[in-house]
Design a protein around this motif. Sequence first.
Motif, mmCIF file in Angstrom:
data_model
loop_
_atom_site.group_PDB
_atom_site.id
_atom_site.type_symbol
_atom_site.label_atom_id
_atom_site.label_comp_id
_atom_site.label_asym_id
_atom_site.label_seq_id
_atom_site.Cartn_x
_atom_site.Cartn_y
_atom_site.Cartn_z
ATOM 1 N N LYS A 10 78.336 27.040 6.650
ATOM 2 C CA LYS A 10 76.948 26.567 6.667
ATOM 3 C C LYS A 10 76.106 27.414 7.623
ATOM 4 O O LYS A 10 74.968 27.760 7.307
ATOM 5 C CB LYS A 10 76.879 25.096 7.085
ATOM 6 C CG LYS A 10 77.452 24.121 6.086
ATOM 7 C CD LYS A 10 76.581 23.918 4.900
ATOM 8 C CE LYS A 10 75.512 22.885 5.140
ATOM 9 N NZ LYS A 10 74.714 22.639 3.932
ATOM 10 N N VAL A 11 76.665 27.732 8.773
ATOM 11 C CA VAL A 11 75.934 28.541 9.754
ATOM 12 C C VAL A 11 75.669 29.930 9.184
ATOM 13 O O VAL A 11 74.568 30.466 9.344
ATOM 14 C CB VAL A 11 76.696 28.617 11.099
ATOM 15 C CG1 VAL A 11 76.086 29.650 12.019
ATOM 16 C CG2 VAL A 11 76.723 27.255 11.766
ATOM 17 N N ILE A 12 76.616 30.495 8.486
ATOM 18 C CA ILE A 12 76.419 31.814 7.876
ATOM 19 C C ILE A 12 75.299 31.737 6.839
ATOM 20 O O ILE A 12 74.430 32.607 6.788
ATOM 21 C CB ILE A 12 77.734 32.335 7.257
ATOM 22 C CG1 ILE A 12 78.712 32.698 8.370
ATOM 23 C CG2 ILE A 12 77.480 33.534 6.347
ATOM 24 C CD1 ILE A 12 80.137 32.949 7.906
ATOM 25 N N GLN A 13 75.287 30.682 6.017
ATOM 26 C CA GLN A 13 74.226 30.507 5.024
ATOM 27 C C GLN A 13 72.861 30.398 5.702
ATOM 28 O O GLN A 13 71.892 31.033 5.280
ATOM 29 C CB GLN A 13 74.470 29.252 4.180
ATOM 30 C CG GLN A 13 75.625 29.370 3.215
ATOM 31 C CD GLN A 13 75.970 28.032 2.560
ATOM 32 O OE1 GLN A 13 75.588 26.973 3.039
ATOM 33 N NE2 GLN A 13 76.708 28.089 1.467
ATOM 34 N N TYR A 14 72.773 29.578 6.740
ATOM 35 C CA TYR A 14 71.511 29.413 7.460
ATOM 36 C C TYR A 14 71.068 30.725 8.091
ATOM 37 O O TYR A 14 69.880 31.058 8.083
ATOM 38 C CB TYR A 14 71.626 28.315 8.524
ATOM 39 C CG TYR A 14 71.336 26.941 7.988
ATOM 40 C CD1 TYR A 14 70.105 26.334 8.204
ATOM 41 C CD2 TYR A 14 72.281 26.229 7.260
ATOM 42 C CE1 TYR A 14 69.819 25.080 7.719
ATOM 43 C CE2 TYR A 14 72.014 24.969 6.757
ATOM 44 C CZ TYR A 14 70.780 24.392 6.993
ATOM 45 O OH TYR A 14 70.506 23.152 6.488
ATOM 46 N N THR A 15 72.002 31.478 8.638
ATOM 47 C CA THR A 15 71.684 32.761 9.264
ATOM 48 C C THR A 15 71.140 33.737 8.224
ATOM 49 O O THR A 15 70.162 34.443 8.473
ATOM 50 C CB THR A 15 72.928 33.338 9.961
ATOM 51 O OG1 THR A 15 73.394 32.401 10.930
ATOM 52 C CG2 THR A 15 72.628 34.656 10.642
ATOM 53 N N GLN A 16 71.771 33.779 7.047
ATOM 54 C CA GLN A 16 71.295 34.660 5.981
ATOM 55 C C GLN A 16 69.897 34.246 5.522
ATOM 56 O O GLN A 16 69.038 35.096 5.310
ATOM 57 C CB GLN A 16 72.273 34.646 4.806
ATOM 58 C CG GLN A 16 73.576 35.342 5.115
ATOM 59 C CD GLN A 16 74.645 35.126 4.051
ATOM 60 O OE1 GLN A 16 74.570 34.212 3.249
ATOM 61 N NE2 GLN A 16 75.660 35.976 4.065
ATOM 62 N N ASN A 17 69.674 32.943 5.376
ATOM 63 C CA ASN A 17 68.349 32.458 4.979
ATOM 64 C C ASN A 17 67.299 32.792 6.038
ATOM 65 O O ASN A 17 66.180 33.189 5.705
ATOM 66 C CB ASN A 17 68.377 30.952 4.736
ATOM 67 C CG ASN A 17 69.176 30.575 3.502
ATOM 68 O OD1 ASN A 17 69.479 31.413 2.662
ATOM 69 N ND2 ASN A 17 69.534 29.311 3.399
ATOM 70 N N ALA A 18 67.656 32.631 7.309
ATOM 71 C CA ALA A 18 66.723 32.939 8.401
ATOM 72 C C ALA A 18 66.379 34.425 8.401
ATOM 73 O O ALA A 18 65.225 34.809 8.623
ATOM 74 C CB ALA A 18 67.312 32.521 9.742
ATOM 75 N N HIS A 19 67.362 35.264 8.125
ATOM 76 C CA HIS A 19 67.121 36.711 8.079
ATOM 77 C C HIS A 19 66.167 37.054 6.936
ATOM 78 O O HIS A 19 65.240 37.852 7.103
ATOM 79 C CB HIS A 19 68.441 37.467 7.925
ATOM 80 C CG HIS A 19 68.282 38.944 7.857
ATOM 81 N ND1 HIS A 19 67.905 39.700 8.950
ATOM 82 C CD2 HIS A 19 68.429 39.816 6.838
ATOM 83 C CE1 HIS A 19 67.816 40.965 8.603
ATOM 84 N NE2 HIS A 19 68.132 41.064 7.324
ATOM 85 N N LEU A 20 66.381 36.438 5.777
ATOM 86 C CA LEU A 20 65.505 36.655 4.629
ATOM 87 C C LEU A 20 64.077 36.193 4.935
ATOM 88 O O LEU A 20 63.101 36.895 4.648
ATOM 89 C CB LEU A 20 66.054 35.906 3.412
ATOM 90 C CG LEU A 20 65.294 36.051 2.109
ATOM 91 C CD1 LEU A 20 65.309 37.488 1.610
ATOM 92 C CD2 LEU A 20 65.908 35.128 1.055
ATOM 93 N N LEU A 21 63.943 35.028 5.546
ATOM 94 C CA LEU A 21 62.631 34.513 5.915
ATOM 95 C C LEU A 21 61.947 35.440 6.920
ATOM 96 O O LEU A 21 60.753 35.735 6.800
ATOM 97 C CB LEU A 21 62.764 33.098 6.498
ATOM 98 C CG LEU A 21 61.478 32.423 6.924
ATOM 99 C CD1 LEU A 21 60.522 32.256 5.751
ATOM 100 C CD2 LEU A 21 61.788 31.069 7.553
ATOM 101 N N LYS A 22 62.702 35.931 7.881
ATOM 102 C CA LYS A 22 62.149 36.853 8.877
ATOM 103 C C LYS A 22 61.622 38.121 8.210
ATOM 104 O O LYS A 22 60.517 38.584 8.522
ATOM 105 C CB LYS A 22 63.226 37.215 9.911
ATOM 106 C CG LYS A 22 62.770 38.183 10.962
ATOM 107 C CD LYS A 22 63.890 38.523 11.909
ATOM 108 C CE LYS A 22 63.488 39.613 12.873
ATOM 109 N NZ LYS A 22 64.599 40.024 13.741
ATOM 110 N N GLN A 23 62.388 38.677 7.266
ATOM 111 C CA GLN A 23 61.949 39.869 6.543
ATOM 112 C C GLN A 23 60.658 39.598 5.772
ATOM 113 O O GLN A 23 59.728 40.410 5.790
ATOM 114 C CB GLN A 23 63.024 40.342 5.566
ATOM 115 C CG GLN A 23 64.184 41.047 6.207
ATOM 116 C CD GLN A 23 65.169 41.500 5.147
ATOM 117 O OE1 GLN A 23 65.575 40.735 4.288
ATOM 118 N NE2 GLN A 23 65.543 42.763 5.206
ATOM 119 N N PHE A 24 60.607 38.463 5.099
ATOM 120 C CA PHE A 24 59.427 38.102 4.322
ATOM 121 C C PHE A 24 58.198 38.009 5.223
ATOM 122 O O PHE A 24 57.153 38.581 4.933
ATOM 123 C CB PHE A 24 59.649 36.777 3.577
ATOM 124 C CG PHE A 24 58.457 36.340 2.788
ATOM 125 C CD1 PHE A 24 58.250 36.799 1.501
ATOM 126 C CD2 PHE A 24 57.512 35.485 3.339
ATOM 127 C CE1 PHE A 24 57.131 36.413 0.769
ATOM 128 C CE2 PHE A 24 56.395 35.085 2.613
ATOM 129 C CZ PHE A 24 56.213 35.561 1.327
#
Length: 138
Positions: free
Chosen positions: A74-88
């Motif tokens: 779950k933490v890995i999923q959240y981290t990936q989502n946060a990275h995507l949001l940061k890029q956006f």
Amino acid sequence: MFNDENFIFGISEASKMTNVSTRQLRYWEKRGYIKSLPKQTGESRQYSFRTLIKIIGIKYFLDEGYTLQAASKKVIQYTQNAHLLKQFVQQRFKRLTEIDGLPAIDLGSPEEHPDQKIYGIMDHGNAKIVIRPTALDA
């Protein structure tokens, strides 16, 4: 904004800040869920800021009833989502402004409609998207 690589925490500090025992941290590390920084002979384990955030996330999901393996995923999923949001946000954010007296985030123009702008507005705690003509932006 800041270099998170400069924030380093010893295992005792990490344990106190996250309320995860040093024994648990060593176990998580042994199982590959977290990693400590390379250490010199005689040094205690040290963790980066990113690893500290991961520890907090794992602890949160464990407290929610997830297994250690599921919590780590779950933490890995959240981290990936946060990275995507940061890029956006880095690519689309233009400025903070105000529309009709409300705080608005200027996300720029859609490619197919350069004469318009997209704004994210916070209206009394509710997020809304509005599209306005670019001419009103002046």
